[in-house]
Write a protein that holds these residues in place. Structure first.
Motif, PDB file in Angstrom:
ATOM      1  N   CYS A   1      42.371  25.325 151.943  1.00 56.58           N
ATOM      2  CA  CYS A   1      42.124  26.688 151.472  1.00 56.58           C
ATOM      3  C   CYS A   1      40.662  26.771 151.034  1.00 56.58           C
ATOM      4  O   CYS A   1      40.275  26.140 150.035  1.00 56.58           O
ATOM      5  CB  CYS A   1      43.056  27.067 150.324  1.00 56.58           C
ATOM      6  SG  CYS A   1      42.775  28.732 149.672  1.00 56.58           S
ATOM      7  N   SER A   2      39.865  27.501 151.768  1.00 58.96           N
ATOM      8  CA  SER A   2      38.444  27.642 151.436  1.00 58.96           C
ATOM      9  C   SER A   2      38.307  28.586 150.246  1.00 58.96           C
ATOM     10  O   SER A   2      38.479  29.800 150.379  1.00 58.96           O
ATOM     11  CB  SER A   2      37.672  28.175 152.641  1.00 58.96           C
ATOM     12  OG  SER A   2      37.761  27.270 153.730  1.00 58.96           O
ATOM     13  N   MET A   3      37.999  28.008 149.100  1.00 55.86           N
ATOM     14  CA  MET A   3      37.943  28.778 147.860  1.00 55.86           C
ATOM     15  C   MET A   3      36.501  29.107 147.495  1.00 55.86           C
ATOM     16  O   MET A   3      35.577  28.338 147.763  1.00 55.86           O
ATOM     17  CB  MET A   3      38.592  27.989 146.718  1.00 55.86           C
ATOM     18  CG  MET A   3      40.042  27.634 146.952  1.00 55.86           C
ATOM     19  SD  MET A   3      40.769  26.768 145.550  1.00 55.86           S
ATOM     20  CE  MET A   3      42.421  26.434 146.180  1.00 55.86           C
ATOM     21  N   ASP A   4      36.329  30.247 146.881  1.00 57.92           N
ATOM     22  CA  ASP A   4      35.031  30.693 146.378  1.00 57.92           C
ATOM     23  C   ASP A   4      35.092  30.696 144.854  1.00 57.92           C
ATOM     24  O   ASP A   4      35.859  31.450 144.254  1.00 57.92           O
ATOM     25  CB  ASP A   4      34.707  32.094 146.907  1.00 57.92           C
ATOM     26  CG  ASP A   4      33.347  32.572 146.448  1.00 57.92           C
ATOM     27  OD1 ASP A   4      32.541  31.745 145.981  1.00 57.92           O
ATOM     28  OD2 ASP A   4      33.077  33.788 146.543  1.00 57.92           O
ATOM     29  N   PHE A   5      34.276  29.833 144.226  1.00 57.34           N
ATOM     30  CA  PHE A   5      34.317  29.660 142.780  1.00 57.34           C
ATOM     31  C   PHE A   5      33.162  30.361 142.079  1.00 57.34           C
ATOM     32  O   PHE A   5      32.826  30.001 140.949  1.00 57.34           O
ATOM     33  CB  PHE A   5      34.292  28.166 142.432  1.00 57.34           C
ATOM     34  CG  PHE A   5      35.476  27.407 142.933  1.00 57.34           C
ATOM     35  CD1 PHE A   5      36.710  27.544 142.341  1.00 57.34           C
ATOM     36  CD2 PHE A   5      35.359  26.565 144.019  1.00 57.34           C
ATOM     37  CE1 PHE A   5      37.807  26.852 142.811  1.00 57.34           C
ATOM     38  CE2 PHE A   5      36.448  25.859 144.496  1.00 57.34           C
ATOM     39  CZ  PHE A   5      37.672  26.005 143.887  1.00 57.34           C
ATOM     40  N   SER A   6      32.551  31.330 142.720  1.00 61.97           N
ATOM     41  CA  SER A   6      31.440  32.024 142.071  1.00 61.97           C
ATOM     42  C   SER A   6      31.892  32.816 140.847  1.00 61.97           C
ATOM     43  O   SER A   6      31.095  33.047 139.934  1.00 61.97           O
ATOM     44  CB  SER A   6      30.755  32.959 143.073  1.00 61.97           C
ATOM     45  OG  SER A   6      31.686  33.889 143.601  1.00 61.97           O
ATOM     46  N   SER A   7      33.169  33.204 140.807  1.00 61.87           N
ATOM     47  CA  SER A   7      33.705  33.937 139.646  1.00 61.87           C
ATOM     48  C   SER A   7      34.666  33.101 138.823  1.00 61.87           C
ATOM     49  O   SER A   7      35.396  33.639 137.990  1.00 61.87           O
ATOM     50  CB  SER A   7      34.417  35.214 140.109  1.00 61.87           C
ATOM     51  OG  SER A   7      33.539  36.065 140.796  1.00 61.87           O
ATOM     52  N   PHE A   8      34.724  31.805 139.044  1.00 59.46           N
ATOM     53  CA  PHE A   8      35.646  30.941 138.314  1.00 59.46           C
ATOM     54  C   PHE A   8      35.306  30.948 136.827  1.00 59.46           C
ATOM     55  O   PHE A   8      34.141  30.882 136.453  1.00 59.46           O
ATOM     56  CB  PHE A   8      35.531  29.516 138.861  1.00 59.46           C
ATOM     57  CG  PHE A   8      36.396  28.521 138.149  1.00 59.46           C
ATOM     58  CD1 PHE A   8      37.690  28.302 138.544  1.00 59.46           C
ATOM     59  CD2 PHE A   8      35.900  27.793 137.072  1.00 59.46           C
ATOM     60  CE1 PHE A   8      38.486  27.382 137.889  1.00 59.46           C
ATOM     61  CE2 PHE A   8      36.688  26.881 136.413  1.00 59.46           C
ATOM     62  CZ  PHE A   8      37.986  26.673 136.821  1.00 59.46           C
ATOM     63  N   PRO A   9      36.316  31.023 135.921  1.00 64.26           N
ATOM     64  CA  PRO A   9      37.768  31.067 136.145  1.00 64.26           C
ATOM     65  C   PRO A   9      38.343  32.481 136.191  1.00 64.26           C
ATOM     66  O   PRO A   9      39.535  32.657 136.030  1.00 64.26           O
ATOM     67  CB  PRO A   9      38.302  30.319 134.934  1.00 64.26           C
ATOM     68  CG  PRO A   9      37.353  30.693 133.843  1.00 64.26           C
ATOM     69  CD  PRO A   9      36.005  30.862 134.488  1.00 64.26           C
ATOM     70  N   LEU A  10      37.507  33.453 136.404  1.00 65.78           N
ATOM     71  CA  LEU A  10      37.966  34.842 136.518  1.00 65.78           C
ATOM     72  C   LEU A  10      38.023  35.240 137.984  1.00 65.78           C
ATOM     73  O   LEU A  10      37.634  36.343 138.365  1.00 65.78           O
ATOM     74  CB  LEU A  10      37.016  35.762 135.750  1.00 65.78           C
ATOM     75  CG  LEU A  10      36.816  35.412 134.269  1.00 65.78           C
ATOM     76  CD1 LEU A  10      35.636  36.167 133.691  1.00 65.78           C
ATOM     77  CD2 LEU A  10      38.065  35.715 133.477  1.00 65.78           C
TER      78      LEU A  10
END
Length: 470
Positions: free
Chosen positions: A188-197
């Motif tokens: 699953c290609s995840m985008d963490f630019s807004s992590f943890p929101l």
């Protein structure tokens, strides 16, 4: 005499005939009794019927099933309808659970029931009651089944407790239902630019491995209703949506293949990170503001407080980074942590400036005053190593009194000041230097301003941060 002997023989035969007759009927009676006893026992005790024994023979049933389906008469290495149009294979999925979601490995693990629907006329059989026949994995290996696989899967297996979780149901008209229970771990290609929101979009992709669109056509059996889910509860995520879709995958060497997608949207729960990251960070920043209310001469207290908050913030940042993948872009939690770390660091720098300006101010006061040779400068130093005017006895120094001569000189200097003529410039002191000299002469005001500026700035930062990401 002969007549007497004949009469004796007849008497002997008459006597022996009943004995032989009774002995000849005795085994038949025993067999009859045994048979009767067994039937009575089966009727009252065991409840086992001889006809049921004959029908319950799995060996004969398997042979009859293979003969009924004519498995030996066809080559099941070839797909149904080989040489004609593509065979349609319907897919139906029921998601049982999402076992885990890993941010570090960027994958998810899902357990599901994968069902295939197609028609194979080679397996059609006559039936008077039009009932289907159900088989397990032993018959699946002898017929043709679709070679569906999971794209971007890392690991997958078919459950085999207590037997392989495979079901094959054959209908009289040749329609087939093939169901299997699988656990798959996929990328699953995840985008963490807004992590943890953040909100993550993951998908599980199904495709035929060997048969392209000219041989096999994959489609959702019942449209959007082909994807069903049980009640799934995750610890860190909330499942917003499950939706099926389809498309084509093109490979330059083999052609185009039908591909089915299981799309689901995951929204992260923020409460866990509020307790573990955000609240401790806010408390550390507020704790660094306590130094503004501590006396500027208490060097050990203010320095130790500042160093403690800086080290605590470093520990929090390290702990969050260890549980996250090493991405090359900035995450939302990084912005918050490093901004908070900057506030803590500036509180330490603030005290360094206060201490420095205080030292410079008191050194200037000592230089302006005429210190006698017998004066010991170390006696005027506070325990923090800074000079303080309160610690110096200035009674021994003469006061400069105003005399008429000094007043006259002052008036003469004031009278010499004339209005500048046209073309001359007024040299003014820069406001920055004036403010800097004022702050240096009143270093205690830095703490007073910091008590207001730091909380208001941090509050403004929180308003901007949560309005952007929440």
């Amino acid at each position: 005499m002969r007549v007497v002997l004949l009469a004796l023989r007849l008497m002997c035969l008459a006597w022996l005939w009943p004995v032989s007759h009774n002995s000849s009927h005795l085994p038949n009676k025993r067999r009859h009794k045994e048979q009767y006893g067994e039937n009575t026992k089966q009727k009252h005790g065991g409840r086992v019927d001889l006809k049921m024994k004959k029908l319950d023979s799995t060996k004969s049933l398997l042979i009859k099933s293979e003969q009924l389906l004519r498995i030996e008469d066809h080559d099941f290495a070839m797909r149904p309808g080989f040489g004609s149009t593509a065979i349609p294979v319907g897919i139906d999925v029921q998601v049982e659970s999402i076992d885990s979601i890993s941010e570090v490995n960027m994958d998810f693990t899902m357990t599901l029931y994968l069902r295939h629907y197609w028609q194979d006329d080679r397996l059609a059989f006559p039936s008077s009651n039009n009932k289907s026949r159900t088989f397990d994995a032993r018959l699946v290996k002898k017929i043709w089944v679709p070679d569906v696989f999971f794209v971007h899967s890392k690991r997958s297996f078919i459950h085999d407790t207590t037997m392989e979780n495979i079901m094959l149901r054959v209908f009289p008209d040749g329609n087939i239902l093939y169901s299997v229970r699988i656990t798959v771990t996929a990328l699953c290609s995840m985008d963490f630019s807004s992590f943890p929101l953040d909100t993550q979009n993951c998908s599980l992709e199904l495709e035929s491995y060997a048969y392209n669109e000219n041989d096999l056509m994959l489609y959702w059996k019942n449209g959007n209703d082909s994807l069903r889910t049980d009640e799934i509860v995750l610890s860190q995520f909330f499942i917003e949506d499950f939706q099926p879709s389809f498309g084509l995958a093109f490979y330059s060497s083999t052609g185009s293949y039908n591909r089915l997608y299981i799309n689901f949207i995951l929204r992260r729960h923020i409460f866990f990170f509020m307790l573990q990251t955000y609240f401790p960070t806010m408390l550390m920043v507020m704790l660094s503001w306590v130094s503004f209310w501590i006396d500027r001469r208490a060097v050990p207290a203010r320095v130790s407080l500042g160093i403690t908050t800086v080290l605590t913030m470093s520990t929090i940042i390290t702990g969050v980074s260890a549980s996250m993948p090493q991405v090359s872009y900035v995450k939302a939690v990084d912005i918050y942590l490093w901004a908070s770390f900057l506030f803590v660091f500036l509180s330490v720098i603030e005290y360094a400036a206060v201490n420095y300006f205080t030292t410079v101010e008191e050194m200037k006061k000592l230089k302006r005053a005429k210190i006698p040779n017998s004066y010991n400068a170390t006696q005027a130093m506070a325990f923090d190593g800074c000079f303080h005017d309160n610690d110096i006895d200035l009674t021994s120094f003469p006061e400069v009194s105003s005399t008429p001569n000094t007043e006259r000189n002052t008036q003469s200097r004031n009278s010499t000041v004339s209005v500048p003529t046209e073309g001359t410039r007024l040299r003014r002191k820069e406001p920055l230097k004036l403010n800097l000299s004022f702050i240096m002469s009143n270093s205690y005001m830095i703490d007073s301003y910091s008590r207001v500026i730091f909380p208001l700035t941090y509050l403004l930062f929180n308003i901007i941060y949560w309005s952007m990401y929440a």
